[in-house]
Scaffold this motif. Structure first.
Motif, PDB file in Angstrom:
ATOM      1  N   GLU A 433      32.033  12.456 -21.866  1.00 46.47           N
ATOM      2  CA  GLU A 433      32.152  11.376 -20.879  1.00 46.47           C
ATOM      3  C   GLU A 433      33.278  10.421 -21.253  1.00 46.47           C
ATOM      4  O   GLU A 433      34.013   9.933 -20.381  1.00 46.47           O
ATOM      5  CB  GLU A 433      30.823  10.626 -20.781  1.00 46.47           C
ATOM      6  CG  GLU A 433      29.714  11.425 -20.116  1.00 46.47           C
ATOM      7  CD  GLU A 433      28.370  10.723 -20.199  1.00 46.47           C
ATOM      8  OE1 GLU A 433      27.600  10.809 -19.225  1.00 46.47           O
ATOM      9  OE2 GLU A 433      28.067  10.100 -21.250  1.00 46.47           O
ATOM     10  N   ARG A 434      33.445  10.156 -22.549  1.00 48.88           N
ATOM     11  CA  ARG A 434      34.538   9.282 -22.979  1.00 48.88           C
ATOM     12  C   ARG A 434      35.896   9.903 -22.667  1.00 48.88           C
ATOM     13  O   ARG A 434      36.820   9.211 -22.217  1.00 48.88           O
ATOM     14  CB  ARG A 434      34.440   9.017 -24.488  1.00 48.88           C
ATOM     15  CG  ARG A 434      33.242   8.208 -24.920  1.00 48.88           C
ATOM     16  CD  ARG A 434      33.306   7.903 -26.414  1.00 48.88           C
ATOM     17  NE  ARG A 434      32.024   7.433 -26.920  1.00 48.88           N
ATOM     18  CZ  ARG A 434      31.820   7.048 -28.168  1.00 48.88           C
ATOM     19  NH1 ARG A 434      32.808   7.086 -29.049  1.00 48.88           N
ATOM     20  NH2 ARG A 434      30.621   6.637 -28.554  1.00 48.88           N
ATOM     21  N   LEU A 435      36.009  11.191 -22.915  1.00 46.89           N
ATOM     22  CA  LEU A 435      37.280  11.864 -22.637  1.00 46.89           C
ATOM     23  C   LEU A 435      37.619  11.802 -21.152  1.00 46.89           C
ATOM     24  O   LEU A 435      38.780  11.570 -20.772  1.00 46.89           O
ATOM     25  CB  LEU A 435      37.217  13.321 -23.110  1.00 46.89           C
ATOM     26  CG  LEU A 435      37.178  13.528 -24.630  1.00 46.89           C
ATOM     27  CD1 LEU A 435      36.955  15.002 -24.958  1.00 46.89           C
ATOM     28  CD2 LEU A 435      38.467  13.025 -25.278  1.00 46.89           C
ATOM     29  N   ARG A 436      36.619  12.002 -20.288  1.00 45.99           N
ATOM     30  CA  ARG A 436      36.872  11.927 -18.845  1.00 45.99           C
ATOM     31  C   ARG A 436      37.202  10.497 -18.430  1.00 45.99           C
ATOM     32  O   ARG A 436      38.076  10.275 -17.581  1.00 45.99           O
ATOM     33  CB  ARG A 436      35.659  12.454 -18.070  1.00 45.99           C
ATOM     34  CG  ARG A 436      35.473  13.956 -18.184  1.00 45.99           C
ATOM     35  CD  ARG A 436      34.474  14.476 -17.160  1.00 45.99           C
ATOM     36  NE  ARG A 436      33.119  14.005 -17.389  1.00 45.99           N
ATOM     37  CZ  ARG A 436      32.222  14.644 -18.139  1.00 45.99           C
ATOM     38  NH1 ARG A 436      32.549  15.793 -18.743  1.00 45.99           N
ATOM     39  NH2 ARG A 436      30.995  14.160 -18.294  1.00 45.99           N
ATOM     40  N   LEU A 437      36.510   9.520 -19.015  1.00 44.52           N
ATOM     41  CA  LEU A 437      36.800   8.116 -18.721  1.00 44.52           C
ATOM     42  C   LEU A 437      38.246   7.791 -19.059  1.00 44.52           C
ATOM     43  O   LEU A 437      38.981   7.201 -18.241  1.00 44.52           O
ATOM     44  CB  LEU A 437      35.853   7.216 -19.517  1.00 44.52           C
ATOM     45  CG  LEU A 437      36.178   5.717 -19.550  1.00 44.52           C
ATOM     46  CD1 LEU A 437      36.040   5.110 -18.168  1.00 44.52           C
ATOM     47  CD2 LEU A 437      35.275   4.990 -20.552  1.00 44.52           C
ATOM     48  N   VAL A 438      38.670   8.154 -20.256  1.00 46.17           N
ATOM     49  CA  VAL A 438      40.051   7.875 -20.684  1.00 46.17           C
ATOM     50  C   VAL A 438      41.046   8.590 -19.778  1.00 46.17           C
ATOM     51  O   VAL A 438      42.056   8.010 -19.358  1.00 46.17           O
ATOM     52  CB  VAL A 438      40.244   8.285 -22.158  1.00 46.17           C
ATOM     53  CG1 VAL A 438      41.717   8.256 -22.535  1.00 46.17           C
ATOM     54  CG2 VAL A 438      39.430   7.363 -23.072  1.00 46.17           C
ATOM     55  N   ALA A 439      40.770   9.842 -19.446  1.00 42.26           N
ATOM     56  CA  ALA A 439      41.678  10.600 -18.573  1.00 42.26           C
ATOM     57  C   ALA A 439      41.797   9.940 -17.197  1.00 42.26           C
ATOM     58  O   ALA A 439      42.898   9.851 -16.634  1.00 42.26           O
ATOM     59  CB  ALA A 439      41.193  12.040 -18.431  1.00 42.26           C
TER      60      ALA A 439
END
Length: 484
Positions: A433-439
């Motif tokens: 979820e963090r990776l998608r948020l940052v992306a």
């Protein structure tokens, strides 16, 4: 054709020919005496009322709210007075920034507005699918919404304005984090929670007050939409959410939500670690656990979209006895702004329309105005106080008094910790979820022209959590903050 209804004009006269306009001879000019033609064209020119400035694109449905737990110790509101009591409702879901014809599957908060038709008058709970908002003072609302709308020259969406405003308004960080997370694009209107967002006041029969926040928890489960799927649907099926809601109800798959509240004793507001009236902050559920209230079910689609979904007017100022406003500055501004928007958009008599008309008897001295379609009060007394048995005030229904102090001044909120809750939210997310948020954030910020704006916003992310800010800086090819 059997049982064919005759086509008529708006005054009820039958129409003899709805295929051909009346002309002077076979090829002659059209005659102005063709009243049906002129009426038809003139009405067509006026078929659109101004769309809402915000929340223009929406879907709605009828249903009911049923009390499942006794909460009479907290509020004297009649529709919440006993277990099993049912109240008819109408709910309108919406996107915020887009126009009436915009796509459903964009990254945007969703409006979650419920009208309760209670025996004490209509109660409107006008919230979103997020527990917080971008700003906390209504004086900033027009500027904020301008940044979400189109550039006055290019008529294009303007990421420079969006991120410039957010980077200069750090109180937005919590909501920005939610918006850019998976929750920014719900899978459907049925698969998202709803919130009153603001703090409100409940008052019981003894006049004792508490502060309250509303949480509608979807029984369908929270589901979100992949960004690639959302982008494809925005082009192929821009009304996807609208159709999904209508179809589910039409086939008997009635969506439902459980309503919970958080209750804060009045005195706690003075010492709580966050300002409880700041709509950019949440109350910890460890401090104030969720208390079950009831269940909301949507079981009937509108018969006419314009008459119901488009003409419904909801205002956070529509309270009933036992429910009152709090000092939340954003709420205080919305109490004026929403009702005023309805008077402009639909008209001074918008509350007399069937979708807005309360089931409670209305007795007031508001008369006349455009499109007054009821009896306009007839020959009854039209002023107060009066000596002729006309409507009069009810002192027992005065709002509960509350203490105020200090100087009349333009002052900010006392608490300016905009980073703790945003950082806590980031750390609650899984690695995926963090990776998608940052992306999502990197993709949204990449078009911003000024590095100054990007760097300023990265600083806010970094203050919330160093990893949060560093990852976004790396994604944008900019240096991570040092010593922030």
């Amino acid at each position: 054709m059997d049982n064919q209804k005759p086509l008529t004009t708006s005054t009820g006269a039958p129409v003899g020919d709805n295929q051909n306009s009346m002309t002077a001879g076979h090829r002659g000019p059209t005659l102005i005496q063709d009243y049906h033609l002129l009426e038809k064209l003139a009405h067509f020119n006026r078929e659109r009322v101004p769309e809402r400035v915000v929340h223009a694109k929406g879907a709605g449905a009828h249903g009911y709210f049923e009390v499942t737990k006794d909460i009479s110790q907290y509020t004297k509101a009649a529709f919440l007075s006993e277990v099993g009591k049912r109240t008819p409702i109408f709910i309108r879901f919406s996107t915020v920034a887009g126009e009436l014809g915009s796509a459903d599957t964009v990254r945007d908060p969703r409006g979650f507005a419920v009208k309760f038709y209670t025996e004490e008058g209509n109660y409107d709970l006008v919230g979103n699918n997020t527990p917080v908002f971008f700003i906390r003072d209504a004086i900033k609302f027009p500027d904020f919404i301008h940044t979400q709308k189109r550039h006055p020259q290019t008529h294009l969406k303007n990421p420079n304005a969006v991120w410039d405003f957010w980077s200069l308004s750090p109180e937005s960080l919590h909501q920005v984090t939610i918006l850019m997370s998976d929750r920014g694009i719900p899978a459907s209107l049925r698969h998202m929670h709803g919130f009153g967002s603001h703090t409100f006041k409940w008052v019981n029969a003894e006049g004792e007050a508490v502060w309250v926040k509303y949480h509608f928890k979807t029984e369908q489960g929270v589901k979100n939409m992949d960004v690639a799927v959302a982008a494809r649907l925005a082009g192929e099926h821009p009304d996807y959410h609208t159709e999904d809601l209508f179809t589910a109800i039409d086939k008997g798959d009635f969506p439902a939500w459980k309503l919970y509240v958080q209750i804060m004793p009045v005195q706690d507001a003075e010492t709580y670690r966050f300002d409880p009236f700041d709509v950019t902050k949440v109350w910890s559920q460890k401090d104030y656990p969720l208390i079950e209230v009831g269940r909301m079910v949507l079981d009937r689609n509108p018969e006419n979209y314009f008459a119901e979904v488009e003409q419904v007017t909801l205002s956070p100022g529509n309270f009933v006895p036992g429910i009152e406003a709090s000092p939340d500055k954003m709420l205080q501004g919305r109490i004026f702004a929403y009702a005023d928007a309805h008077r402009y958009r639909v008209g001074a008599n918008h509350n007399t329309l069937p979708i807005n008309r309360p089931i409670a008897e209305v007795n007031n001295n508001q008369r006349d105005g455009a499109m007054r379609a009821d009896g306009n009060g007839g020959s009854s007394i039209y002023y107060e106080p009066n000596s002729y048995g006309g409507a009069s005030e009810s002192p027992s229904h005065k709002p509960a008094p509350f203490a105020v102090s200090g100087l009349a001044d333009s002052v900010p909120y006392d608490h300016n910790d905009h980073y703790t809750q945003a950082g806590d939210l980031y750390r609650l997310l899984s690695e995926e979820e963090r990776l998608r948020l940052v992306a999502n954030i990197v993709a949204a910020m990449t078009p911003v022209e000024k590095d100054e704006i990007k760097i300023r916003q990265i600083g806010h992310f970094y203050k919330a959590d160093p990893e949060y800010g560093t990852r976004i800086a790396e994604g944008l090819g900019l240096p991570a903050p040092q010593g922030v």
